[in-house]
Design a protein around this motif. Structure first.
Motif, PDB file in Angstrom:
ATOM      1  N   ALA A  96       0.863  -1.154   0.096  1.00 34.33           N
ATOM      2  CA  ALA A  96       0.062   0.014   0.058  1.00 34.33           C
ATOM      3  C   ALA A  96       0.803   1.267  -0.055  1.00 34.33           C
ATOM      4  CB  ALA A  96      -1.002   0.140   1.201  1.00 34.33           C
ATOM      5  N   GLU A  97       2.077   1.211   0.586  1.00 33.48           N
ATOM      6  CA  GLU A  97       2.775   2.323   0.776  1.00 33.48           C
ATOM      7  C   GLU A  97       3.384   2.616  -0.773  1.00 33.48           C
ATOM      8  OE1 GLU A  97       2.949  -0.153   2.805  1.00 33.48           O
ATOM      9  OE2 GLU A  97       2.299   0.846   4.540  1.00 33.48           O
ATOM     10  N   VAL A  98       4.038   1.732  -1.248  1.00 35.97           N
ATOM     11  CA  VAL A  98       4.397   1.836  -2.716  1.00 35.97           C
ATOM     12  C   VAL A  98       3.488   2.251  -3.596  1.00 35.97           C
ATOM     13  CG1 VAL A  98       5.731   0.597  -4.620  1.00 35.97           C
ATOM     14  CG2 VAL A  98       6.270  -0.015  -2.379  1.00 35.97           C
ATOM     15  N   ILE A  99       2.189   1.792  -3.487  1.00 34.40           N
ATOM     16  CA  ILE A  99       1.315   2.410  -4.366  1.00 34.40           C
ATOM     17  C   ILE A  99       0.880   3.665  -3.936  1.00 34.40           C
ATOM     18  CG2 ILE A  99      -1.273   2.136  -4.861  1.00 34.40           C
ATOM     19  CD1 ILE A  99      -1.094  -0.685  -4.370  1.00 34.40           C
ATOM     20  N   ALA A 100       0.787   4.285  -2.996  1.00 34.50           N
ATOM     21  CA  ALA A 100       0.774   5.473  -2.632  1.00 34.50           C
ATOM     22  C   ALA A 100       1.740   6.463  -3.257  1.00 34.50           C
ATOM     23  CB  ALA A 100       0.517   5.869  -1.121  1.00 34.50           C
ATOM     24  N   ALA A 101       2.993   5.754  -3.053  1.00 37.92           N
ATOM     25  CA  ALA A 101       4.094   6.648  -3.578  1.00 37.92           C
ATOM     26  C   ALA A 101       3.885   6.590  -5.185  1.00 37.92           C
ATOM     27  CB  ALA A 101       5.505   6.153  -3.309  1.00 37.92           C
ATOM     28  N   ARG A 102       3.393   5.721  -5.843  1.00 38.85           N
ATOM     29  CA  ARG A 102       3.433   5.856  -7.404  1.00 38.85           C
ATOM     30  C   ARG A 102       2.249   6.490  -7.645  1.00 38.85           C
ATOM     31  NH1 ARG A 102       6.222   1.971  -9.896  1.00 38.85           N
ATOM     32  NH2 ARG A 102       7.017   0.033  -8.784  1.00 38.85           N
ATOM     33  N   MET A 103       1.232   6.708  -6.920  1.00 42.25           N
ATOM     34  CA  MET A 103       0.051   7.624  -7.239  1.00 42.25           C
ATOM     35  C   MET A 103       0.367   9.240  -7.160  1.00 42.25           C
ATOM     36  SD  MET A 103      -2.641   6.101  -8.282  1.00 42.25           S
ATOM     37  CE  MET A 103      -4.052   7.359  -7.886  1.00 42.25           C
ATOM     38  N   ALA A 104       1.305   9.406  -6.017  1.00 43.92           N
ATOM     39  CA  ALA A 104       1.812  10.699  -5.831  1.00 43.92           C
ATOM     40  C   ALA A 104       2.855  11.097  -6.945  1.00 43.92           C
ATOM     41  CB  ALA A 104       2.665  10.734  -4.509  1.00 43.92           C
ATOM     42  N   ARG A 105       3.857   9.992  -7.399  1.00 40.28           N
ATOM     43  CA  ARG A 105       4.391  10.461  -8.666  1.00 40.28           C
ATOM     44  C   ARG A 105       3.940  10.434  -9.884  1.00 40.28           C
ATOM     45  NH1 ARG A 105       9.956   9.575  -9.364  1.00 40.28           N
ATOM     46  NH2 ARG A 105      10.690   9.084 -11.585  1.00 40.28           N
ATOM     47  N   ALA A 106       2.803  10.015  -9.972  1.00 44.41           N
ATOM     48  CA  ALA A 106       2.075   9.683 -11.384  1.00 44.41           C
ATOM     49  C   ALA A 106       1.533  11.212 -11.536  1.00 44.41           C
ATOM     50  CB  ALA A 106       0.737   9.220 -10.976  1.00 44.41           C
ATOM     51  N   MET A 107       1.167  12.044 -10.897  1.00 44.17           N
ATOM     52  CA  MET A 107       0.998  13.554 -11.263  1.00 44.17           C
ATOM     53  C   MET A 107       2.043  14.410 -11.845  1.00 44.17           C
ATOM     54  SD  MET A 107      -2.210  13.947 -11.753  1.00 44.17           S
ATOM     55  CE  MET A 107      -1.939  15.560 -12.235  1.00 44.17           C
ATOM     56  N   ALA A 108       3.223  13.963 -11.048  1.00 43.96           N
ATOM     57  CA  ALA A 108       4.411  14.721 -11.409  1.00 43.96           C
ATOM     58  C   ALA A 108       4.794  14.384 -12.680  1.00 43.96           C
ATOM     59  CB  ALA A 108       5.566  14.609 -10.250  1.00 43.96           C
ATOM     60  N   GLU A 109       4.859  13.232 -13.149  1.00 50.46           N
ATOM     61  CA  GLU A 109       5.039  12.698 -14.330  1.00 50.46           C
ATOM     62  C   GLU A 109       4.094  13.001 -15.429  1.00 50.46           C
ATOM     63  OE1 GLU A 109       4.980   8.418 -13.677  1.00 50.46           O
ATOM     64  OE2 GLU A 109       7.114   8.235 -13.178  1.00 50.46           O
ATOM     65  N   ALA A 110       2.978  13.061 -15.217  1.00 50.50           N
ATOM     66  CA  ALA A 110       1.999  13.697 -16.344  1.00 50.50           C
ATOM     67  C   ALA A 110       2.020  15.117 -16.620  1.00 50.50           C
ATOM     68  CB  ALA A 110       0.466  13.537 -15.463  1.00 50.50           C
ATOM     69  N   SER A 111       2.913  15.816 -15.837  1.00 41.80           N
ATOM     70  CA  SER A 111       3.147  17.297 -15.739  1.00 41.80           C
ATOM     71  C   SER A 111       3.937  17.300 -16.989  1.00 41.80           C
ATOM     72  CB  SER A 111       3.622  18.001 -14.560  1.00 41.80           C
ATOM     73  OG  SER A 111       4.984  17.516 -14.298  1.00 41.80           O
ATOM     74  N   HIS A 112       4.772  16.288 -17.478  1.00 39.04           N
ATOM     75  CA  HIS A 112       5.659  16.556 -18.507  1.00 39.04           C
ATOM     76  C   HIS A 112       5.008  15.916 -19.892  1.00 39.04           C
ATOM     77  CE1 HIS A 112       9.051  17.194 -16.048  1.00 39.04           C
ATOM     78  NE2 HIS A 112       8.554  16.615 -15.234  1.00 39.04           N
ATOM     79  N   TRP A 113       3.752  16.045 -20.054  1.00 41.49           N
ATOM     80  CA  TRP A 113       2.924  15.574 -21.155  1.00 41.49           C
ATOM     81  C   TRP A 113       3.230  16.516 -22.461  1.00 41.49           C
ATOM     82  CZ3 TRP A 113      -0.239  18.669 -23.827  1.00 41.49           C
ATOM     83  CH2 TRP A 113      -0.966  20.006 -23.006  1.00 41.49           C
ATOM     84  N   ALA A 114       3.430  17.681 -22.190  1.00 43.41           N
ATOM     85  CA  ALA A 114       3.754  18.617 -23.150  1.00 43.41           C
ATOM     86  C   ALA A 114       5.048  18.492 -23.837  1.00 43.41           C
ATOM     87  CB  ALA A 114       3.414  20.258 -22.786  1.00 43.41           C
TER      88      ALA A 114
END
Length: 220
Positions: free
Chosen positions: A150-168
């Protein structure tokens, strides 16, 4: 007249990136299985193998010391640290493939994609970013894997938005609502990119042959 040979084109570096769980690995596998002209760039990593993974197939599993040697010797096209582990793409096989007109697929994060685009081979790259349809669906997919705490999943979710910010930063962006639709879009992108003029080095000689043929006919 010199024939137009398909094998004369330069190869593509196909960069596929996404937040963890958005579907890029599944899409990458489908693409590789459906298009024999595309090979997978097997990355080196310091993380331990997951169940079912084979050294040299999914990754080259190396020690942190060996990985740092590869970085120092300039043997990696790109490298990054993700969740405490090091990842990188060996340079030599990629350079050989591109020169021979073979396409190479990279399943990398935004850091790796950025380094590839900024490298001397960046002109050969086409980059595709995959977004999840929603954060709720992303959470569901990560939990369905059954591989992480659960801790790793929470970390991946938190990182997801940071990664998505590079879409452009990417040439193409797809929302992966449906795997079949996303796969069809990726195939269309690759087909178009293979036909770009700068990837057809034989064209200059072909056009000169046309000009010579025209001049010869005019003089006859």
């Amino acid at each position: 007249m010199r024939p137009a040979k398909a094998e004369a084109r330069r190869g593509l570096l196909i960069i596929l990136s996404s937040p963890s769980g958005a579907g890029k690995t599944t899409l990458a596998r489908r693409l590789l299985s459906s298009d024999p002209a595309i090979s997978f760039s097997v990355s080196a990593t310091t993380r331990p193998p997951r169940p079912g993974e084979v050294d040299g197939r999914e990754y080259h599993f190396v020690s942190p010391e060996r990985f740092r040697e590869m970085v120092a010797d300039g043997l990696l096209l790109e490298h990054a640290e993700v969740f405490g582990h090091l990842y990188g793409s060996p340079r030599a096989p990629v350079e050989a493939a591109i020169a021979e007109g073979r396409d190479i697929l990279f399943d990398v994060d935004w850091q790796g994609g950025q380094q590839i685009r900024q490298s001397p081979l960046g002109q050969d790259a086409v980059s595709i970013f995959i977004l999840p349809p929603s954060m709720a669906e992303l959470d569901r997919r990560l939990r369905a894997r059954g591989q992480d705490s659960a801790e790793v999943i929470a970390a991946r979710m938190a990182r997801a938005m940071a990664e998505a910010s590079h879409w452009a930063e990417y040439d193409y962006v797809l929302v992966n609502r449906d795997l079949d639709t996303s796969m069809a879009s990726i195939r269309t992108i690759i087909a178009a990119e293979r036909l770009r003029r700068r990837r057809q080095p034989w064209l200059a000689d072909f056009v000169r042959d046309l000009e010579r043929e025209f001049d010869a006919r005019a003089l006859s």
